[in-house]
Scaffold this motif. Structure first.
Motif, PDB file in Angstrom:
ATOM      1  N   MET A   1       0.861  -1.170   0.000  1.00  0.00           N
ATOM      2  CA  MET A   1       0.000   0.000   0.000  1.00  0.00           C
ATOM      3  C   MET A   1       0.910   1.237   0.000  1.00  0.00           C
ATOM      4  N   THR A   2       0.590   2.209  -0.846  1.00  0.00           N
ATOM      5  CA  THR A   2       1.357   3.455  -0.851  1.00  0.00           C
ATOM      6  C   THR A   2       1.033   4.245   0.420  1.00  0.00           C
ATOM      7  N   PRO A   3       1.875   5.207   0.795  1.00  0.00           N
ATOM      8  CA  PRO A   3       1.551   6.012   1.976  1.00  0.00           C
ATOM      9  C   PRO A   3       0.178   6.698   1.885  1.00  0.00           C
ATOM     10  N   SER A   4      -0.182   7.229   0.710  1.00  0.00           N
ATOM     11  CA  SER A   4      -1.490   7.887   0.601  1.00  0.00           C
ATOM     12  C   SER A   4      -2.637   6.874   0.702  1.00  0.00           C
ATOM     13  N   ASP A  63      -8.892  16.587   0.847  1.00  0.00           N
ATOM     14  CA  ASP A  63      -7.664  16.575   0.049  1.00  0.00           C
ATOM     15  C   ASP A  63      -6.707  15.552   0.633  1.00  0.00           C
ATOM     16  N   LEU A  64      -5.925  14.955  -0.244  1.00  0.00           N
ATOM     17  CA  LEU A  64      -4.911  13.991   0.162  1.00  0.00           C
ATOM     18  C   LEU A  64      -3.718  14.184  -0.771  1.00  0.00           C
ATOM     19  N   LEU A  65      -2.605  14.632  -0.204  1.00  0.00           N
ATOM     20  CA  LEU A  65      -1.412  14.935  -0.988  1.00  0.00           C
ATOM     21  C   LEU A  65      -0.235  14.156  -0.413  1.00  0.00           C
ATOM     22  N   ALA A  66       0.598  13.620  -1.284  1.00  0.00           N
ATOM     23  CA  ALA A  66       1.734  12.822  -0.815  1.00  0.00           C
ATOM     24  C   ALA A  66       3.028  13.336  -1.417  1.00  0.00           C
ATOM     25  N   ASP A  67       4.088  13.224  -0.626  1.00  0.00           N
ATOM     26  CA  ASP A  67       5.436  13.535  -1.073  1.00  0.00           C
ATOM     27  C   ASP A  67       6.372  12.573  -0.352  1.00  0.00           C
ATOM     28  N   GLY A  68       6.846  11.597  -1.073  1.00  0.00           N
ATOM     29  CA  GLY A  68       7.741  10.615  -0.462  1.00  0.00           C
ATOM     30  C   GLY A  68       7.035   9.824   0.623  1.00  0.00           C
ATOM     31  N   ASP A  69       7.616   9.844   1.821  1.00  0.00           N
ATOM     32  CA  ASP A  69       7.049   9.072   2.924  1.00  0.00           C
ATOM     33  C   ASP A  69       6.049   9.868   3.759  1.00  0.00           C
ATOM     34  N   LYS A  70       5.702  11.087   3.318  1.00  0.00           N
ATOM     35  CA  LYS A  70       4.748  11.916   4.059  1.00  0.00           C
ATOM     36  C   LYS A  70       3.478  12.135   3.249  1.00  0.00           C
ATOM     37  N   VAL A  71       2.351  12.157   3.977  1.00  0.00           N
ATOM     38  CA  VAL A  71       1.045  12.367   3.372  1.00  0.00           C
ATOM     39  C   VAL A  71       0.326  13.446   4.166  1.00  0.00           C
ATOM     40  N   CYS A  72      -0.243  14.399   3.460  1.00  0.00           N
ATOM     41  CA  CYS A  72      -1.042  15.445   4.084  1.00  0.00           C
ATOM     42  C   CYS A  72      -2.508  15.184   3.743  1.00  0.00           C
ATOM     43  N   VAL A  73      -3.334  15.146   4.760  1.00  0.00           N
ATOM     44  CA  VAL A  73      -4.764  14.947   4.563  1.00  0.00           C
ATOM     45  C   VAL A  73      -5.494  16.150   5.152  1.00  0.00           C
ATOM     46  N   ARG A  74      -6.455  16.676   4.395  1.00  0.00           N
ATOM     47  CA  ARG A  74      -7.329  17.742   4.883  1.00  0.00           C
ATOM     48  C   ARG A  74      -8.715  17.144   4.977  1.00  0.00           C
TER      49      ARG A  74
END
Length: 131
Positions: A1-4, A63-74
């Motif tokens: 599974m990807t981080p997002s 919103d769900l944004l990923a960059d490498g090993d970090k994911v930002c969820v709003r």
């Protein structure tokens, strides 16, 4: 599974349906939450307090944004205050809360979380605080 995918599944397959026994599928034993919660059990205590205060709470991912090993969820929720919240008796009033979380993952599990939520707004909406 990807981080997002992992973060989306945490909200949609674990938190929203209240299947909290699944938390170890998403969070590592070394997980550290934004309030210093440790592991799946610490995170569980935090979300259980919110589910007790707002039994109909359901997160909507906006919103769900990923960059490498970090994911930002709003996300947002709209729920009625039917249980105690930090010593505040239930009011029956509905509150809307918006939040942003950043999760870090390692080897298929979430290891760290940073959250920003509008707690003051919720307290105002349920009538616990007036400005």
């Amino acid at each position: 599974m990807t981080p997002s995918e992992l973060v989306r599944a945490l909200y949609e397959n674990c938190l929203n349906p209240r299947l909290l026994d699944r938390l170890p599928d998403y969070l590592s034993e070394t997980f550290v939450g934004s309030n210093g919660e440790q592991g799946p059990s610490g995170f569980r205590q935090t979300v259980e307090r919110m589910f007790t205060a707002f039994p109909d709470l359901r997160f909507e991912i906006e919103d769900l944004l990923a960059d490498g090993d970090k994911v930002c969820v709003r996300w947002r929720f709209e729920a009625a205050h039917f249980g105690p919240l930090s010593g505040i008796a239930p009011t029956g009033k509905t509150a809307v809360q918006h939040g942003i979380g950043i999760y870090q993952s390692h080897e298929g599990k979430l290891t760290r979380a940073w959250l920003q939520v509008d707690r003051l707004g919720v307290l105002q909406q349920i009538g616990a605080v007036t400005l």
